[in-house]
Scaffold this motif. Structure first.
Motif, short mmCIF file in Angstrom:
data_model
loop_
_atom_site.label_atom_id
_atom_site.label_comp_id
_atom_site.label_asym_id
_atom_site.label_seq_id
_atom_site.Cartn_x
_atom_site.Cartn_y
_atom_site.Cartn_z
N CYS A 150 -13.54 -62.69 15.86
CA CYS A 150 -13.99 -63.88 15.14
C CYS A 150 -13.27 -63.87 13.80
N ARG A 174 -29.49 -70.00 23.16
CA ARG A 174 -28.51 -69.08 22.60
C ARG A 174 -29.24 -67.86 22.05
N TYR A 227 -20.42 -66.96 21.05
CA TYR A 227 -20.15 -67.69 19.82
C TYR A 227 -20.28 -66.75 18.63
N ASN A 286 -21.04 -66.56 14.52
CA ASN A 286 -21.78 -67.31 13.50
C ASN A 286 -21.68 -66.60 12.17
N GLN A 336 -16.06 -71.91 17.78
CA GLN A 336 -16.11 -72.43 19.14
C GLN A 336 -16.42 -71.26 20.07
N GLY A 337 -16.91 -71.50 21.20
CA GLY A 337 -17.27 -70.42 22.11
C GLY A 337 -16.07 -69.86 22.83
N TRP A 373 -20.38 -72.10 12.61
CA TRP A 373 -20.21 -71.64 13.99
C TRP A 373 -18.75 -71.77 14.42
#
Length: 121
Positions: A21, A47, A96, A98, A113-114, A111
């Motif tokens: 991430c 989620r 995801y 965060n 994107q997945g 957030w």
């Protein structure tokens, strides 16, 4: 702040993946109160939090991934990783990332994107 998640894919049961991430700006600086978490979601379900890490390096894991997943970070790259080992079919989900940032005692969520993780033989 924009978050870019990557690293998902298809893996066999028992295999490993590392998710990344990457944040577009600085995170975990001395001036911000940040927590970065990895969440996952499957169709028809809410989620759920998988793992998180705070500015102080405190970590938290869902019971279902303890001992198999590890969250870490590279401050120089503004990137948080989720190392996933001993993967099971039930780990299949969209993952995801965060960023929760506290500003003036008010939380703000960002957030990414997945990224899809599929565990299947």
């Amino acid at each position: 702040v924009q978050l870019q998640a990557s690293g998902g894919g298809l893996v066999q049961p028992g295999g490993s993946l590392r998710l990344s991430c990457a944040a577009s700006g600085s995170i975990f600086s001395i001036n911000t109160v940040d927590t970065v978490g990895w969440y996952r979601q499957t169709p028809g379900k809410q989620r759920e939090l998988v793992a998180s890490i705070t500015r102080e390096y405190d970590t938290n894991y869902a019971d279902s991934v303890k001992g198999r997943f590890s969250i870490s970070r590279d401050n120089a790259k503004n990137t948080v990783y989720l190392q996933m080992n001993s993967l099971k079919p039930e780990d299949t989900a969209v993952y995801y990332c965060n960023l929760r940032r506290w500003e003036s005692n008010i939380p703000r969520d960002y957030w990414g994107q997945g990224t899809l993780v599929t565990v299947s033989s």
